[in-house]
Scaffold this motif. Structure first.
Motif, short mmCIF file in Angstrom:
data_model
loop_
_atom_site.label_atom_id
_atom_site.label_comp_id
_atom_site.label_asym_id
_atom_site.label_seq_id
_atom_site.Cartn_x
_atom_site.Cartn_y
_atom_site.Cartn_z
N UNK A 166 3.10 17.82 -13.82
CA UNK A 166 4.39 17.62 -14.37
C UNK A 166 5.43 18.56 -14.61
N UNK A 167 6.63 18.11 -14.40
CA UNK A 167 7.70 19.10 -14.80
C UNK A 167 8.18 18.64 -15.90
N UNK A 168 8.34 19.30 -16.88
CA UNK A 168 8.80 19.07 -18.34
C UNK A 168 9.87 19.74 -18.86
N UNK A 169 10.62 19.40 -19.72
CA UNK A 169 11.84 19.84 -20.45
C UNK A 169 12.96 20.54 -19.43
N UNK A 170 12.70 21.51 -18.74
CA UNK A 170 13.46 22.09 -17.79
C UNK A 170 13.27 22.79 -16.64
N UNK A 171 12.00 21.67 -15.99
CA UNK A 171 11.31 22.10 -14.85
C UNK A 171 10.14 22.67 -15.11
N UNK A 172 9.74 23.07 -16.21
CA UNK A 172 8.47 23.78 -16.62
C UNK A 172 7.19 23.18 -16.01
N UNK A 173 6.23 24.05 -15.28
CA UNK A 173 5.28 22.97 -14.74
C UNK A 173 3.93 22.93 -15.39
N UNK A 174 3.39 21.98 -15.61
CA UNK A 174 1.93 21.55 -16.14
C UNK A 174 0.92 21.98 -15.22
N UNK A 175 -0.03 22.74 -15.86
CA UNK A 175 -1.32 22.89 -14.84
C UNK A 175 -2.40 22.37 -15.79
N UNK A 176 -3.15 21.27 -15.40
CA UNK A 176 -4.30 20.82 -16.21
C UNK A 176 -5.60 21.87 -15.72
N UNK A 177 -5.95 22.40 -16.94
CA UNK A 177 -7.29 23.25 -16.69
C UNK A 177 -8.33 23.07 -17.73
N UNK A 178 -9.09 21.89 -17.45
CA UNK A 178 -10.22 21.29 -18.38
C UNK A 178 -11.40 22.48 -18.36
N UNK A 179 -12.13 22.69 -19.38
CA UNK A 179 -13.13 23.29 -19.36
C UNK A 179 -13.25 23.82 -20.90
N UNK A 180 -12.44 24.60 -21.49
CA UNK A 180 -12.40 25.10 -22.95
C UNK A 180 -12.13 23.86 -23.67
N UNK A 181 -11.26 23.10 -23.09
CA UNK A 181 -10.68 21.72 -24.11
C UNK A 181 -10.51 20.64 -22.89
N UNK A 182 -10.80 19.35 -23.01
CA UNK A 182 -10.53 18.57 -22.07
C UNK A 182 -9.03 18.46 -21.64
N UNK A 183 -8.10 18.42 -22.61
CA UNK A 183 -6.73 18.54 -22.09
C UNK A 183 -5.91 19.91 -22.08
N UNK A 184 -6.91 21.04 -21.96
CA UNK A 184 -6.26 22.65 -21.77
C UNK A 184 -5.08 22.48 -20.76
N UNK A 185 -4.10 22.98 -21.13
CA UNK A 185 -2.93 23.22 -19.94
C UNK A 185 -2.55 24.68 -19.93
N UNK A 186 -2.20 25.10 -18.97
CA UNK A 186 -1.42 26.29 -18.77
C UNK A 186 0.08 26.03 -18.13
N UNK A 187 1.23 26.84 -18.68
CA UNK A 187 2.38 26.24 -18.37
C UNK A 187 3.08 27.35 -17.70
N UNK A 188 3.49 26.86 -16.72
CA UNK A 188 4.24 27.96 -15.54
C UNK A 188 5.84 27.83 -15.85
N UNK A 189 6.29 28.98 -16.42
CA UNK A 189 8.03 28.87 -16.56
C UNK A 189 8.33 30.09 -15.78
#
Length: 337
Positions: A166-189
């Protein structure tokens, strides 16, 4: 540690706000200023000390960097994952007329129905500890401790459940990275990557088995590391704790190597039948308080990984078949060591 400013390729300012969210436990909360857009990445634990610490850090941004910003002006809040030190003050921002709050769909349920999640997670933890070999009186104390640390949060309504890509707010890209937590994300700006608890500079993020929480576990975590390693054009990784990471690929390689060594160690420990309590004690020594839960979960994640691959087997299978929920003993499959 002071507030630190990072600037993206196009001039987006990201301020690292170190905040003590629990006694002796520091989180990096990020204030992202992008033109007229004001975004917080994570909000702290919700304890008074954490809330006041965040207020002080935003005041520091005003005073040291001459940014005209207050928490009341925050328009967007992104929760990196549903662990209390990251989302506990969400209610401050999610109230009517407040900020838009974003969280991955697998963690949205935790915030929307927190009381339900706490009941179910406590029961799953109880079964896990019973099978691990934790004595009944110790199980009761650890379960009470698990619930007590989370009793002050109340469910909040989250309207923005995000997904991978997903691209949110002003094009920030969501990377879903489960493992440590089910909904853990990294955010690419742009060239900044906010890695939250997925990649840390010094310690390896805590792992727990998928048998307690679906979409956790070492298998998913290692896959998620490789997905992040393949992102190009990142100049700095900004984690949820500890220091910024300049060599992201190198740090990921170190984390993977650490887990491979631990997996080898678990196989060695299970050269003769061991309960999970026995594996945990050999790996980490005797632990007290909440650290005992963390040690059991960490050991359990590695045992689960090996068991799923057939490198460990159940040594007391007849007892497991006969009894309702006995202590499980694991041993290395012949030839696996």
């Amino acid at each position: 540690m002071d507030v630190t400013r990072f600037v993206s390729a196009s001039g987006i300012r990201a301020y690292l706000l170190p905040v003590e969210t629990f006694p002796g436990h520091v989180n990096n909360i990020y204030l992202i200023l992008d033109g007229d857009l004001i975004t917080l990445l994570d909000v702290g634990s919700g304890l008074e000390m954490s809330n006041e610490g965040l207020e002080r850090r935003v005041a520091e941004v005003r005073e040291r960097f001459r940014e005209e910003v207050t928490l009341e002006q925050v328009q967007h809040v992104i929760i990196s994952h549903a662990h209390m030190d990251h989302f506990g003050w969400t209610g401050r921002f999610a109230r009517p007329g407040g900020a838009e709050v974003y969280v991955h769909e697998l963690d949205a349920r935790v915030l929307n129905n927190f009381e339900e999640r706490l009941v179910l997670a406590s029961k799953d933890l109880r079964v896990f500890m019973e099978r691990a070999g934790v004595k009944p009186e110790a199980r009761a104390a650890l379960e009470e401790m698990y619930r007590f640390s989370k009793d002050f949060f109340k469910s909040v309504e989250i309207r923005h459940a995000v997904r991978d890509g997903d691209r949110i707010i002003n094009g920030y890209r969501v990377h879903h990275v489960p493992g440590h937590c089910p909904g853990q994300i990294c955010l690419e700006v742009e060239d900044l990557l906010f890695t939250a608890d997925h990649v840390l500079a010094r310690i390896t993020p805590h792992q727990s088995p998928a048998s307690i929480t679906p979409f956790c576990g070492l298998e998913l975590y290692l896959r998620s590391l490789q997905r992040i390693r393949r992102i190009e054009g990142i100049t700095v990784a900004l984690p949820g704790h500890e220091s910024p990471i300049e060599d992201l690929a190198g740090r990921i390689d170190d984390i993977v190597a650490h887990h491979r060594r631990r997996l080898d160690r678990v196989l060695d420990i299970c050269g003769e039948p061991r309960s999970l309590v026995g594996v945990s004690r050999t790996l980490f020594g005797d632990q007290a308080g909440y650290n005992r839960i963390l040690a059991l979960e960490e050991a359990g994640a590695h045992v689960e990984y090996l068991f799923e691959r057939g490198e460990l087997r159940i040594a007391n299978l007849d007892e497991v078949a006969r009894e309702p929920n006995p202590v499980i003993h694991y041993e290395a499959r012949r030839g696996a060591i």
